[in-house]
Design a protein around this motif. Structure first.
Motif: not given
Length: 161
Positions: A81-86, A141-151
């Protein structure tokens, strides 16, 4: 992402980064040695060019880091996220610098204000690119949330088994 695509992208990033550094060095040298003749506001335009190259360099380095994360398989993490924000910040900065160029150029375009309108439209288009990257950030952000949920689900399943 394939190795060939990564190498090609990195080659392009290196060439563009070297070009921006070269232009910055030229602009800094010209600022230090070339007096203005008063016909155009060259000093502000040169400073804006240097700052524009800085915004491009920030975006280039951030894209390099994101490509590295893609190759390592770690792009779906909060660190991305910090790189995308940059990148978003660099694009917005470039748009603001473009609006500054438009404002500096506008007094000379009184006979033909269409040029100023077109330049303003280009600035809006640059801001549109920032909005597109913002939408892509939301998808990340949605992909990261789904990845955390899957883990988490995998951990629960491992406990059951």
């Amino acid at each position: 992402m394939g190795k060939l695509a990564v190498r090609a992208l990195r080659a392009v990033l290196v060439v563009v980064l070297a070009g921006t550094v070269f232009i910055q060095a030229l602009m800094a040298w010209v600022l230090a040695t070339d007096p203005e003749d008063g016909s155009l506001p060259l000093t502000p335009l040169r400073v804006i060019t240097i700052l524009g190259m800085v915004s491009a360099q920030v975006a280039l380095v951030s894209v390099w880091r994101l490509v590295t994360m893609v190759r390592r398989g770690t792009v779906f993490s909060h660190a991305a996220f910090r790189y995308v924000d940059a990148v978003i910040g660099a694009i917005v900065a470039a748009a603001l610098l473009w609006f500054a160029v438009t404002a500096l150029n506008a007094p000379g375009q009184r006979a033909d204000p269409g040029v100023t309108v077109i330049m303003g439209g280009v600035g809006l288009a640059i801001l549109g690119v920032a909005l597109i990257v913002l939408v892509l950030r939301m998808l990340l952000a949605q992909a990261v949330a789904r990845d955390v949920e899957a883990a988490q689900m995998q951990a629960e399943l491992d406990e059951v088994i």
